[in-house]
Scaffold this motif. Structure first.
Motif, short mmCIF file in Angstrom:
data_model
loop_
_atom_site.label_atom_id
_atom_site.label_comp_id
_atom_site.label_asym_id
_atom_site.label_seq_id
_atom_site.Cartn_x
_atom_site.Cartn_y
_atom_site.Cartn_z
N LEU A 1 0.85 -1.21 0.00
CA LEU A 1 0.00 0.00 0.00
C LEU A 1 0.87 1.24 0.00
CD1 LEU A 1 -2.72 -1.08 2.61
CD2 LEU A 1 -3.09 -0.55 0.17
N SER A 2 0.42 2.26 -0.73
CA SER A 2 1.12 3.54 -0.75
C SER A 2 0.51 4.45 0.31
CB SER A 2 1.02 4.18 -2.14
OG SER A 2 -0.35 4.32 -2.51
N SER A 3 1.15 5.60 0.52
CA SER A 3 0.70 6.53 1.56
C SER A 3 -0.76 6.90 1.35
CB SER A 3 1.56 7.79 1.54
OG SER A 3 2.90 7.47 1.89
N MET A 4 -1.49 7.10 2.49
CA MET A 4 -2.92 7.40 2.45
C MET A 4 -3.14 8.86 2.81
SD MET A 4 -4.45 4.15 4.48
CE MET A 4 -3.91 2.48 4.12
N ASP A 5 -3.89 9.54 1.99
CA ASP A 5 -4.30 10.93 2.27
C ASP A 5 -5.71 10.87 2.86
OD1 ASP A 5 -4.67 13.63 2.40
OD2 ASP A 5 -4.97 13.90 0.23
N ILE A 6 -5.80 11.08 4.17
CA ILE A 6 -7.10 11.02 4.86
C ILE A 6 -7.73 12.39 4.78
CG2 ILE A 6 -8.31 10.42 6.98
CD1 ILE A 6 -6.69 8.13 5.76
N ARG A 7 -8.96 12.46 4.28
CA ARG A 7 -9.60 13.76 4.08
C ARG A 7 -10.98 13.78 4.73
NH1 ARG A 7 -6.38 16.28 0.64
NH2 ARG A 7 -7.81 18.02 0.33
N SER A 8 -11.58 14.95 4.78
CA SER A 8 -12.94 15.07 5.30
C SER A 8 -13.89 14.27 4.43
CB SER A 8 -13.36 16.54 5.35
OG SER A 8 -13.27 17.11 4.05
N ASP B 1 -16.33 15.08 2.58
CA ASP B 1 -16.55 15.62 1.24
C ASP B 1 -15.26 15.75 0.44
OD1 ASP B 1 -15.30 17.69 2.52
OD2 ASP B 1 -16.98 19.10 2.38
N GLY B 2 -14.14 15.37 1.05
CA GLY B 2 -12.86 15.39 0.35
C GLY B 2 -12.22 16.75 0.25
N ALA B 3 -12.84 17.77 0.84
CA ALA B 3 -12.34 19.13 0.67
C ALA B 3 -11.15 19.44 1.57
CB ALA B 3 -13.48 20.13 0.94
N THR B 4 -11.08 18.77 2.72
CA THR B 4 -10.05 19.12 3.71
C THR B 4 -9.24 17.88 4.08
OG1 THR B 4 -11.57 20.78 4.61
CG2 THR B 4 -9.65 20.18 5.97
N SER B 5 -7.92 18.07 4.16
CA SER B 5 -7.06 16.96 4.55
C SER B 5 -7.05 16.83 6.07
CB SER B 5 -5.64 17.18 4.04
OG SER B 5 -4.79 16.15 4.51
N LYS B 6 -7.18 15.60 6.57
CA LYS B 6 -7.09 15.35 8.02
C LYS B 6 -5.71 14.82 8.40
CE LYS B 6 -11.95 14.48 9.12
NZ LYS B 6 -12.86 13.60 9.87
N GLY B 7 -4.90 14.48 7.39
CA GLY B 7 -3.57 13.97 7.68
C GLY B 7 -3.18 12.89 6.69
N THR B 8 -1.94 12.49 6.76
CA THR B 8 -1.42 11.48 5.83
C THR B 8 -0.79 10.33 6.61
OG1 THR B 8 -0.97 13.17 4.15
CG2 THR B 8 0.19 11.05 3.94
N VAL B 9 -1.09 9.12 6.17
CA VAL B 9 -0.43 7.94 6.74
C VAL B 9 0.67 7.56 5.77
CG1 VAL B 9 -0.71 5.56 7.52
CG2 VAL B 9 -2.60 7.20 7.78
N THR B 10 1.91 7.77 6.18
CA THR B 10 3.03 7.55 5.28
C THR B 10 3.40 6.07 5.21
OG1 THR B 10 3.89 9.74 5.84
CG2 THR B 10 5.44 8.19 4.82
N LEU B 11 3.37 5.55 3.99
CA LEU B 11 3.69 4.13 3.78
C LEU B 11 4.65 4.00 2.60
CD1 LEU B 11 0.01 2.75 3.98
CD2 LEU B 11 1.72 2.69 5.82
#
Length: 450
Positions: A123-130, A132-142
């Motif tokens: 799995l590649s890094s995950m971009d966790i967002r709100s 509706d996808g408008a706001t990033s909540k953080g990234t899980v680096t993989l």
């Protein structure tokens, strides 16, 4: 020459018994002290027993003397799926609504499947967002080398994301990565950029709809991230479990029966204290009560009866709301009469019990609860209470008597030694005289006869 102290070898006197009897005569004062010690300890225990009953009464009266003690409420709901509870500070009120929706928790699952949870998942890094996808909540680096278990651990370790991840077995030997929001509600919803995950549920708030939208009215919505609604009505908590299109009415109303139960409990505490006082201070002929006729105790009973029966300011006698004294010195409480008074004249019923005004202020008129509390506290207070002081006084007296008994032990022991020495000396002297007598008799016997 050593002589026996039990029976004189020379005199034949039972000196052991004689010494014991002499010591018993001299120990009469010590025995009197022992009897007095026992009575003192029994009295101290009796004072404390009465004190305990009054201390319990103080606690009960103290609680009921507060105006908020009459704020008992009960809550009802017209739908089984809508629960309602109330806090002690809840106030009467009512609300009608429909349950438009219940709260749900957002969740996503990986589109990929794996045969193991411990080998590299790629799995590649995950971009966790709100949501509706408008706001990033953080990234899980993989970097692709982590196993499913390691990926789940990384997501769980980042508490700022507010997510919970786990590797789930979707079929024998087939695993997926499940990610859910840590809490329910719309605000906790999330999405994962890319195509590696698909949403399985959407986070939404629970909603209550109050009123209807018509030409003349406008409905409004009450939202909660969980299925629990706090403070919609003051002091009330609502819990919904399913959508209810039919209007539901929740009511918080006063609970006269609960208030009557509290007052009844106070009367029980008063009667318990009166009964305890009577048992330990009984002054009838033949009574062996530890505090028989003790005025400091019996007077408390009189004060308690007066506190309950005496008129409360301008409101008059407590009898009008159900309180009565009996000939044998007890209190009766007519619960039905009091409950009826709470319904017909609630202010009067409350003033009789809790009084009028603010305690400490000049215009304060104490109710019977405060009067009972004052009487019982004056007797049972750990520092200034009369019974506490009397019990402590008995303890002090008992210690003094114990010291005097111990002194007598030493005195009697010394006396026994002295008596033993005296009788031993007597036997020694008698033995010497006997020997001399025998010697003289021998000398006389050896003289030539005339």
């Amino acid at each position: 020459m050593t002589m026996s102290i039990n029976t004189g070898l020379v005199s034949g006197i039972d000196t052991g018994t004689m010494i014991t009897q002499l010591l018993q005569l001299e120990a009469r004062q010590q025995n009197s002290l022992k009897t007095r010690l026992s009575a003192t300890q029994v009295a101290a225990s009796a004072y404390r027993t009465v004190n305990s009953a009054l201390a319990a009464l103080t606690t009960s009266a103290e609680s009921l003397a507060k105006p908020e003690s009459f704020a008992s409420t009960k809550a009802t709901s017209t739908a089984a799926s809508v629960g309602v509870t109330t806090a002690s500070y809840a106030t009467p009120g009512s609300l009608t609504f429909t349950v438009a929706q219940v709260a749900t928790t957002a969740s996503s699952v990986s589109t990929g499947r794996w045969s193991s949870t411990t080998t590299a998942a790629g799995l590649s890094s995950m971009d966790i967002r709100s949501a509706d996808g408008a706001t990033s909540k953080g990234t899980v680096t993989l970097d692709g080398t982590e196993s499913l278990e390691q990926v789940a651990a990384k997501i769980n370790a980042d508490t700022a994301l507010g997510l919970k991840a786990s590797a789930v077995q979707v079929a024998p030997g087939e695993f997926a990565l499940q990610i859910s929001a840590g809490t329910s509600g719309a605000a906790a919803g999330f999405s994962i950029a890319g195509t590696e995950f698909t949403a399985t549920s959407v986070g939404q708030d629970a909603e209550l709809k109050v009123g209807e939208d018509t030409a003349t009215t406008t409905a409004y919505t009450i939202r909660s991230a969980t299925n629990t609604f706090e403070g919609v009505l003051p002091g009330a908590t609502l819990t919904v479990s399913k959508v209810e299109p039919t209007p539901v009415t929740v009511t918080v109303a006063t609970d006269p029966a609960a208030v009557a139960d509290k007052v009844s409990a106070l009367v029980d505490a008063v009667n318990n204290a009166l009964s305890t006082i009577k048992t330990y201070s009984d002054n009838t002929p033949g009574s062996k009560a530890a505090l028989r006729g003790e005025y400091a105790v019996t007077s408390i009973a009189g004060q308690l009866l007066q506190a309950v029966s005496e008129a409360v300011g301008a409101d008059g006698s407590p009898a009008q709301v159900g309180f009565q004294t009996t000939r044998d010195g007890r209190i009766t409480f007519d619960k039905e009469k009091f409950t009826a008074a709470l319904t017909a004249t609630p202010e009067l019923a409350q003033r009789i019990v809790t009084g009028t005004g603010v305690e400490g202020e000049p215009d304060f008129v104490p109710g019977l609860a405060a009067r009972v509390r004052d009487v019982s506290k004056a007797a049972s207070d750990a520092t200034t209470g009369t019974l506490s002081s009397l019990a402590t006084g008995q303890d002090s007296l008992a210690r003094d008597i114990q010291d005097r008994i111990a002194d007598w032990d030493l005195r009697l022991a010394a006396r026994k030694v002295a008596l033993t020495r005296q009788f031993t000396a007597m036997e020694t002297a008698l033995s010497s005289l006997t020997n001399q007598s025998n010697w003289l008799a021998g000398q006389l016997g050896s003289l030539p006869s005339a």
